[in-house]
Design a protein around this motif. Structure first.
Motif, PDB file in Angstrom:
ATOM      1  N   GLN A   1       0.852  -1.262  -0.042  1.00  0.00           N
ATOM      2  CA  GLN A   1       0.190   0.012  -0.004  1.00  0.00           C
ATOM      3  C   GLN A   1       1.054   1.196  -0.089  1.00  0.00           C
ATOM      4  O   GLN A   1       0.504   2.563  -0.123  1.00  0.00           O
ATOM      5  CB  GLN A   1      -0.897   0.075   1.163  1.00  0.00           C
ATOM      6  N   GLY A   2       2.176   1.101   0.055  1.00  0.00           N
ATOM      7  CA  GLY A   2       3.206   2.309   0.217  1.00  0.00           C
ATOM      8  C   GLY A   2       3.514   2.806   1.282  1.00  0.00           C
ATOM      9  O   GLY A   2       4.413   3.938   1.234  1.00  0.00           O
ATOM     10  N   PHE A   3       3.414   2.009   2.337  1.00  0.00           N
ATOM     11  CA  PHE A   3       4.180   2.470   3.737  1.00  0.00           C
ATOM     12  C   PHE A   3       5.424   1.853   3.994  1.00  0.00           C
ATOM     13  O   PHE A   3       5.676   0.884   3.506  1.00  0.00           O
ATOM     14  CB  PHE A   3       2.946   1.789   4.759  1.00  0.00           C
ATOM     15  N   ASP A   4       6.201   2.524   4.631  1.00  0.00           N
ATOM     16  CA  ASP A   4       7.384   2.070   5.117  1.00  0.00           C
ATOM     17  C   ASP A   4       7.261   1.845   6.755  1.00  0.00           C
ATOM     18  O   ASP A   4       7.232   2.760   7.763  1.00  0.00           O
ATOM     19  CB  ASP A   4       8.624   3.050   5.043  1.00  0.00           C
ATOM     20  N   LEU A   5       7.152   0.613   7.192  1.00  0.00           N
ATOM     21  CA  LEU A   5       6.539   0.165   8.520  1.00  0.00           C
ATOM     22  C   LEU A   5       7.696   0.756   9.297  1.00  0.00           C
ATOM     23  O   LEU A   5       7.397   0.910  10.641  1.00  0.00           O
ATOM     24  CB  LEU A   5       6.408  -0.938   8.535  1.00  0.00           C
ATOM     25  N   SER A   6       9.085   1.006   9.086  1.00  0.00           N
ATOM     26  CA  SER A   6      10.187   1.053   9.797  1.00  0.00           C
ATOM     27  C   SER A   6      10.361   2.509  10.447  1.00  0.00           C
ATOM     28  O   SER A   6      10.750   2.986  11.172  1.00  0.00           O
ATOM     29  CB  SER A   6      11.575   0.679   9.184  1.00  0.00           C
TER      30      SER A   6
END
Length: 183
Positions: free
Chosen positions: A150-155
């Motif tokens: 979905q385009g997120f960088d979870l870090s």
């Protein structure tokens, strides 16, 4: 414009039926505002971007999830909650529930359901709770991969993603006044 015979065809297709006055006045505003950032506008459920057991694409996250699922869960929860809860708070609560009851999957399945509703994802045939009960690490990895898709960088967390997406967008500010009048 209208025929006196009600069964006769009308001259104009968009004309009102006989006996009814034509609609006149100010046109209605049909403007539909854009959805809030990070929302999907599709109405039909869409399939997950990866399967439940597609861990070959992200071996690093799969290893972290198997050893310490609270980290992956905390990252997922922060994004799904849109920053309302932190990664540390969600991960800590998940760990506490797991230590006290052994049923951390009940907490994490709630977030899977919430994420499915937010992104209009298909539900599996056995339901969210059973997916987490039977294969908690695989479910968390799939959710992590979906958020990455979905385009997120979870870090970097929710705020980091918001900052990254709004970088370069100018915000309107009030003009600065130059003090009072001087002689």
């Amino acid at each position: 414009m209208y025929s006196s015979n009600p069964s006769a065809p009308q001259k104009y297709a968009d004309a009102p039926p006989p006996g009814q006055a034509p609609v006149m006045g100010v046109p209605v505003n049909t403007y539909q505002p854009q959805a809030a950032p990070f929302q999907v506008q599709s109405s039909a459920p869409v399939p997950w971007s990866t399967g439940l057991c597609d861990c070959s694409d992200d071996v690093g996250n799969c290893c972290i999830t198997c050893c310490c699922p609270c980290i992956t869960f905390g990252q997922i929860a922060e994004i799904v909650d849109r920053g309302a809860t932190s990664c540390a708070a969600s991960g800590g609560l998940y760990t506490l529930i797991n230590l006290l009851t052994g049923c951390g999957f009940l907490y994490s399945c709630f977030y899977r359901s919430k994420m499915r509703r937010q992104y209009k994802l298909e539900e599996s045939c056995c339901g969210d709770c059973m997916v987490h009960c039977c294969c908690e690490p695989c479910a968390l990895c799939q959710e992590y991969r979906e958020l990455k898709h979905q385009g997120f960088d979870l870090s970097i967390g929710w705020q980091g993603n918001v900052d990254q997406r709004t970088q370069g967008v100018m915000t309107a500010t009030a003009p600065v006044s130059q003090g009072g009048m001087n002689r």
